[in-house]
Each structure stands twice: as C-alpha cells, then as structure tokens.
Design an enzyme around this catalytic site. Structure first.
Site, PDB file in Angstrom:
ATOM      1  N   HIS A   1       0.857  -1.185   0.000  1.00 60.04           N
ATOM      2  CA  HIS A   1       0.000   0.000   0.000  1.00 60.04           C
ATOM      3  C   HIS A   1       0.889   1.229   0.000  1.00 60.04           C
ATOM      4  O   HIS A   1       1.945   1.241   0.633  1.00 60.04           O
ATOM      5  CB  HIS A   1      -0.901   0.021   1.240  1.00 60.04           C
ATOM      6  CG  HIS A   1      -2.075   0.939   1.091  1.00 60.04           C
ATOM      7  ND1 HIS A   1      -1.995   2.290   1.350  1.00 60.04           N
ATOM      8  CD2 HIS A   1      -3.334   0.707   0.688  1.00 60.04           C
ATOM      9  CE1 HIS A   1      -3.177   2.832   1.114  1.00 60.04           C
ATOM     10  NE2 HIS A   1      -4.001   1.905   0.715  1.00 60.04           N
TER      11      HIS A   1
ATOM     12  N   ASP B   1      -7.889  -5.350  -0.059  1.00 62.51           N
ATOM     13  CA  ASP B   1      -8.337  -6.240  -1.139  1.00 62.51           C
ATOM     14  C   ASP B   1      -7.952  -7.694  -0.937  1.00 62.51           C
ATOM     15  O   ASP B   1      -8.334  -8.552  -1.735  1.00 62.51           O
ATOM     16  CB  ASP B   1      -7.739  -5.744  -2.473  1.00 62.51           C
ATOM     17  CG  ASP B   1      -8.298  -4.380  -2.829  1.00 62.51           C
ATOM     18  OD1 ASP B   1      -7.497  -3.487  -3.153  1.00 62.51           O
ATOM     19  OD2 ASP B   1      -9.513  -4.204  -2.735  1.00 62.51           O
TER      20      ASP B   1
HETATM   21  C1  SDX Z   1      -6.207   0.039  -2.956  1.00 68.99           C
HETATM   22  O1  SDX Z   1      -4.341   4.526  -2.128  1.00 68.99           O
HETATM   23  C2  SDX Z   1      -5.328   3.924  -1.477  1.00 68.99           C
HETATM   24  O2  SDX Z   1      -5.755   4.296  -0.420  1.00 68.99           O
HETATM   25  C3  SDX Z   1      -5.946   2.729  -2.231  1.00 68.99           C
HETATM   26  C4  SDX Z   1      -6.956   1.910  -1.458  1.00 68.99           C
HETATM   27  C5  SDX Z   1      -8.247   2.669  -1.207  1.00 68.99           C
HETATM   28  O3  SDX Z   1      -8.976   2.272  -0.283  1.00 68.99           O
HETATM   29  O4  SDX Z   1      -8.580   3.572  -2.022  1.00 68.99           O
HETATM   30  O5  SDX Z   1      -6.404   1.470  -0.219  1.00 68.99           O
HETATM   31  C6  SDX Z   1      -7.369   0.657  -2.270  1.00 68.99           C
HETATM   32  O6  SDX Z   1      -5.960   0.355  -4.092  1.00 68.99           O
HETATM   33  C7  SDX Z   1      -5.328  -0.921  -2.191  1.00 68.99           C
HETATM   34  C8  SDX Z   1      -4.100  -1.392  -3.024  1.00 68.99           C
HETATM   35  C9  SDX Z   1      -4.556  -2.507  -3.959  1.00 68.99           C
HETATM   36  N1  SDX Z   1      -3.467  -2.866  -4.899  1.00 68.99           N
HETATM   37  C10 SDX Z   1      -2.851  -4.042  -4.817  1.00 68.99           C
HETATM   38  O7  SDX Z   1      -3.027  -4.870  -3.913  1.00 68.99           O
HETATM   39  C11 SDX Z   1      -1.899  -4.316  -5.985  1.00 68.99           C
HETATM   40  C12 SDX Z   1      -0.568  -4.857  -5.445  1.00 68.99           C
HETATM   41  N2  SDX Z   1       0.096  -3.785  -4.723  1.00 68.99           N
HETATM   42  C13 SDX Z   1       0.997  -2.932  -5.419  1.00 68.99           C
HETATM   43  O8  SDX Z   1       0.934  -2.873  -6.786  1.00 68.99           O
HETATM   44  C14 SDX Z   1       1.510  -1.736  -4.648  1.00 68.99           C
HETATM   45  O9  SDX Z   1       1.780  -2.154  -3.386  1.00 68.99           O
HETATM   46  C15 SDX Z   1       0.648  -0.496  -4.612  1.00 68.99           C
HETATM   47  C16 SDX Z   1       0.285  -0.041  -5.983  1.00 68.99           C
HETATM   48  C17 SDX Z   1      -0.585  -0.744  -3.816  1.00 68.99           C
HETATM   49  C18 SDX Z   1       1.460   0.609  -3.922  1.00 68.99           C
HETATM   50  O10 SDX Z   1       2.555   0.820  -4.706  1.00 68.99           O
HETATM   51  P1  SDX Z   1       3.595   2.017  -4.362  1.00 68.99           P
HETATM   52  O11 SDX Z   1       3.259   2.698  -3.108  1.00 68.99           O
HETATM   53  O12 SDX Z   1       3.746   2.864  -5.583  1.00 68.99           O
HETATM   54  O13 SDX Z   1       4.891   1.236  -4.054  1.00 68.99           O
HETATM   55  P2  SDX Z   1       5.900   0.708  -5.138  1.00 68.99           P
HETATM   56  O14 SDX Z   1       5.142   0.169  -6.312  1.00 68.99           O
HETATM   57  O15 SDX Z   1       6.929   1.755  -5.396  1.00 68.99           O
HETATM   58  O16 SDX Z   1       6.542  -0.533  -4.364  1.00 68.99           O
HETATM   59  C19 SDX Z   1       7.570  -0.301  -3.406  1.00 68.99           C
HETATM   60  C20 SDX Z   1       8.424  -1.567  -3.480  1.00 68.99           C
HETATM   61  C21 SDX Z   1       8.825  -1.907  -4.914  1.00 68.99           C
HETATM   62  O17 SDX Z   1      10.044  -2.624  -4.826  1.00 68.99           O
HETATM   63  P3  SDX Z   1      11.438  -1.757  -5.144  1.00 68.99           P
HETATM   64  O18 SDX Z   1      11.283  -1.184  -6.540  1.00 68.99           O
HETATM   65  O19 SDX Z   1      11.515  -0.687  -4.077  1.00 68.99           O
HETATM   66  O20 SDX Z   1      12.525  -2.793  -5.064  1.00 68.99           O
HETATM   67  O21 SDX Z   1       7.660  -2.686  -3.015  1.00 68.99           O
HETATM   68  C22 SDX Z   1       7.473  -3.616  -4.075  1.00 68.99           C
HETATM   69  C23 SDX Z   1       7.777  -2.899  -5.364  1.00 68.99           C
HETATM   70  O22 SDX Z   1       8.274  -3.794  -6.353  1.00 68.99           O
HETATM   71  N3  SDX Z   1       6.068  -4.031  -4.001  1.00 68.99           N
HETATM   72  C24 SDX Z   1       5.640  -5.279  -4.162  1.00 68.99           C
HETATM   73  C25 SDX Z   1       4.256  -5.218  -3.983  1.00 68.99           C
HETATM   74  N4  SDX Z   1       3.883  -3.962  -3.733  1.00 68.99           N
HETATM   75  C26 SDX Z   1       5.016  -3.231  -3.747  1.00 68.99           C
HETATM   76  N5  SDX Z   1       6.295  -6.437  -4.450  1.00 68.99           N
HETATM   77  C27 SDX Z   1       5.534  -7.540  -4.539  1.00 68.99           C
HETATM   78  N6  SDX Z   1       4.166  -7.571  -4.382  1.00 68.99           N
HETATM   79  C28 SDX Z   1       3.509  -6.440  -4.100  1.00 68.99           C
HETATM   80  N7  SDX Z   1       2.194  -6.453  -3.927  1.00 68.99           N
END
Ligand code: SDX
Length: 431
Positions: free
Chosen positions: A308, A366
C-alpha cells in the site's frame, strides 16, 4: 483550518525563499509551496504524489505507520463494529454522527432514490452480455447526467445535495443491474422494506420465479464491507474525482471518472486480481513459487492484495475483513475453503519473508474481501463494482468538500519537460 507555526527556508542560486509550514490537526506538517513558482521560477517534482498533499481535508485520516484509519475522527474498527453503512454515509457527508431523527430522514431520502429512470434500463441493452460490469457502470453512471438535469448545477447547494443522494442511492441498483445483465437474468427492482445492504443482495440474487429471503448475517457482512470501503483519503480514484470536479464537471461525470480509475488492478481492481491469483496458486505448496516471482525484479508479477502506498503496517480494514471472512464462511457452512487456507498461509509466509518485511508490505483491504464476496455468490467480476458502489459516498463527500473550498481552483499540474527544444520543420526530401 491548518495553522502556520513556522517557516522553512529554501536556498537556491544564492537566494532564499521562506516557505510557510502548515500544521494539520494530526499527521505530518506541510510545506506550502503555492507561491514557489512565482517567487523562484522552479517547479517541484513528485510524479506519484508520494510527498504531496493535494488538498486540505477534514474527512478521512490515515496513519500508515500505525495502521490507523479515521472517518471524521472515528476509528474504522469502532464504526465497523458499532455503526452501519448509511450512518457512515451521513458521517462522511456531514461531518458528525446523525441524531435518530437525522438518520431516519436520511435513510428515508436515500431509500426513495434507489430506482433508476426507466429509460436507463435501455442503456444496459446496448452492452454485450459479457461486458465487464465495471464497463457498464462507467457508461451508465456517466449517462446519468443525460437524465437527472435537475441535479447538474454544481453551484446550487440543493442540486449538489440531490446529486449526492441520487448517487449513493442508485449505485447499488446500477451495480446489481450490471450483474443481472451479465448473467442474462431480469433486473430486480429495489425494495423499500429492505435496508441498504439487504436491498443490494436482493437485487443481485433474487429471481422472479421464487421468493428470496436475504440472510440478516450476510446483509450485515455486506454492510460491513461497504463501510470498510467507504472512503480512504486522497487515493487515486478520489483524486480523479477531485480533479474532474475542479473543472466544474457535473457530479455524475466525476463519479464515472472515479469508477474508471478504481478499475485498475493496482487500485480497486486488486480485489478481483487477488482472488484470481489465489485461485492460480491453488494450494499452499505452490506459495513459495509465487513468493519468488513477487520478489523477482525481472518478473512483473506482484502479490495482489499486498502492499500500500500509505500503510506500512497492517491495513486496519484487512484485519476486520479477515475476521469477517471466517464468520461468513462459517455461517455458510464452508469449511476448509482452499482459497482461504492459501490466503492465510500466503500472509503468514510473506510476513516472515525479509523482502516483504523490509519493504513493509502487508495485506491490504483487497486481500480478504474477494474470499467473502465469492462465498456470498458473487463472481470475481463483481468485486470491483462492489468496491465502487461502496466508495461512491467517499468520492461524493470529497467532491462536496472541494466545491465548498472558497480558495479552490482547477487542478492543473506542470511537468519536468525533457523533450526537444524548438526546432524547424524539415521537408520530406530533406529527412
Ligand atoms: C487500494 O491509495 C489507497 O488508499 C488505495 C486503497 C483505497 O482504499 O482507495 O487502499 C485501495 O488500491 C489498495 C491497493 C490494492 N493494490 C494491490 O493490492 C496491488 C498490489 N500492490 C501494489 O501494486 C503496490 O503495493 C501499490 C500499488 C498498492 C502501492 O505501490 P507504491 O506505493 O507505488 O509502491 P511501489 O510500487 O513503489 O513498491 C515499493 C516496493 C517496490 O520494490 P522496489 O522497486 O523498491 O525494489 O515494493 C514492491 C515494489 O516492487 N512491491 C511489491 C508489492 N507492492 C510493492 N512487491 C511484490 N508484491 C507487491 N504487492
């Protein structure tokens, strides 16, 4: 209103600029850079808005480190246990919990806006039966502005109020109709003798051929899911609604834009993607394979339902959802659900894995919601529509707050331009 208690100083090219520091009621202080470009001829750069407060708001507060979520100051855990969705709608819209009379009046008004203009039924007929319900919802909600002309004038507080009521009341009807259309069953009209969540379940699962009685415990579980999804500060879809609203677009167009944004798998579409991922994993012995993929920089795969932007601790909604999953499956007599076993084991393994621990990746809202919705009988394609209908009150509350800001202006970010500087046209023979 935020106060300015001190200033920050920026030194650039030998000049210093004072930036007011605004202090919130709770949470990080904010550097006010509104005059920076005019004073220093520089932009700030924050593409994902990771360090940017886009607005001032009194609606929802999230503390990502503590895993805290407050709706108008009330913790989500207390509301999930003691309140109900329409009361949370009143709270988010008006800022305070309703008196008994206020609640009765609000519920009466919402209940009597649940039907759609009969002509809108024709809209569904234009879609393919196998359209994703989110596609139908984006289309039909946007088209509401072609029907409800008496609630389009955003400068009229009464029309804003009516639009808010209509949206909260009609989104469940539209979502249920999108579902019925996708399975070839007739639309079911809303019933005024049912409460909000029970009405939605009835519109989804009843058929004209026989009576359908909604189990109160399932209606309560549905109501809780709606409360957990009601609002969430300045997430992507809410920011979309605010940006659309800042141009003066009508409320139906703004909410349609929010639905479109929510659909993405990185946002509200994650609940569908998460259950499909859990199904693909299939059994606990395949979990290590998927954990390895999630950690592999060269593999675009991510654990859906994990991570998140704000929560660097447990998403408090996921905790409530996990408890609810156990209750609903038990109520439905679904024991040893393989998907739930995979989800719990995946959570356990991931939370012990240094990759997830170091990046502070926890289950989000989720991760468990799809397990409950599938147990209730919904296909995965209905998971995000349910998120959308639940979030409508949050979008509308934030839209109302934005319109009520006397300092509000159209949102228009700038950019860091790295393209060509001016150059002359080259005739074809010279290329
Ligand atoms: C919702 O914003 C909100 O409030 C949203 C929400 C709401 O109520 O409105 O809470 C609802 O959208 C919840 C999130 C649902 N999405 C997912 O579950 C999809 C999987 N999660 C990710 O794609 C990710 O965690 C996000 C999009 C939710 C957040 O991404 P960020 O904050 O942009 O973080 P990032 O992509 O920069 O990740 C940071 C690091 C990265 O690694 P590095 O590049 O630093 O090495 O963490 C890793 C990412 O690769 N990472 C994950 C991961 N999520 C982040 N690695 C594996 N699996 C994951 N799920």
């Amino acid at each position: 209103m935020a106060e300015t208690k001190r200033t920050a100083t920026l030194t650039l090219d030998g000049k210093t600029y004072d930036l007011p520091v605004l202090s919130p009621s709770v949470g990080p202080d904010v550097l006010d850079i509104r005059k920076l470009y005019a004073q220093a001829d520089v932009f700030t750069f924050d593409p994902g808005f990771t360090s940017t407060a886009a607005c001032e708001s009194e609606i929802t507060y999230i503390d990502g480190d503590k895993g805290e979520l407050l709706y108008r100051g009330y913790p989500i855990e207390q509301l999930a246990e003691k309140s109900h969705y329409l009361e949370v709608c009143y709270l988010l819209l008006n800022g305070e919990l309703p008196t008994e009379k206020q609640m009765t009046d609000f519920e009466f008004r919402i209940t009597r806006h649940t039907m759609l203009h009969e002509q809108i039924h024709m809209f569904f007929r234009g879609f393919r039966r196998d359209s994703h319900p989110m596609a139908t919802m984006v289309g039909v909600v946007g088209a509401m502005s072609a029907f409800y002309h008496d609630s389009l004038d955003i400068n009229d507080p009464w029309q804003r109020e009516v639009a808010a009521m209509r949206m909260i009341a009609k989104l469940p009807t539209i979502a249920a109709m999108a579902y019925k259309y996708s399975i070839g069953q007739p639309f079911v009209y809303p019933r005024n003798d049912l409460d909000y969540a029970a009405n939605f379940l009835h519109m989804c699962f009843s058929v004209p051929a026989e009576p359908y009685v909604v189990k109160p415990e399932l209606a309560k579980a549905m109501d809780r899911i709606m409360m957990l999804h009601a609002d969430h500060e300045q997430n992507a879809s809410t920011s979309t609604v605010r940006l659309a609203g800042s141009s003066g677009a009508n409320p139906f167009a703004c909410v349609a834009a929010g639905i479109a944004c929510l659909w993405g798998p990185a946002h509200g579409g994650a609940n569908q993607a998460c259950l499909e991922m859990l199904r693909e994993i299939g059994s606990v012995d395949r979990i290590p394979e998927f954990i390895a993929r999630a950690k592999d920089k060269n593999d675009p795969f991510r654990l859906m339902g994990f991570g998140h932007r704000v929560y660097k601790n447990f998403d408090p909604r996921a905790k409530v959802m996990k408890e609810s999953a156990d209750e609903v499956l038990d109520l439905l007599g679904i024991h040893d659900n393989p998907i739930l076993q995979v989800a719990k084991e995946l959570e356990r393994i991931a939370l012990e894995d240094d990759y997830f621990v170091s990046k502070k990746l926890y289950p989000n809202v989720d991760f468990y919601s799809g397990i409950i919705l599938e147990a209730m009988g919904f296909p995965t394609s209905m998971f995000t529509p349910i998120f959308a209908l639940s979030r409508t009150v949050g979008w509308i509350s934030q839209w109302k707050e934005m319109l009520g800001d006397p300092t509000g202006k159209i949102g228009r970010p700038r950019q860091l331009y790295t393209g060509h500087v001016a150059r002359d046209y080259v005739p074809v023979p010279s290329r």
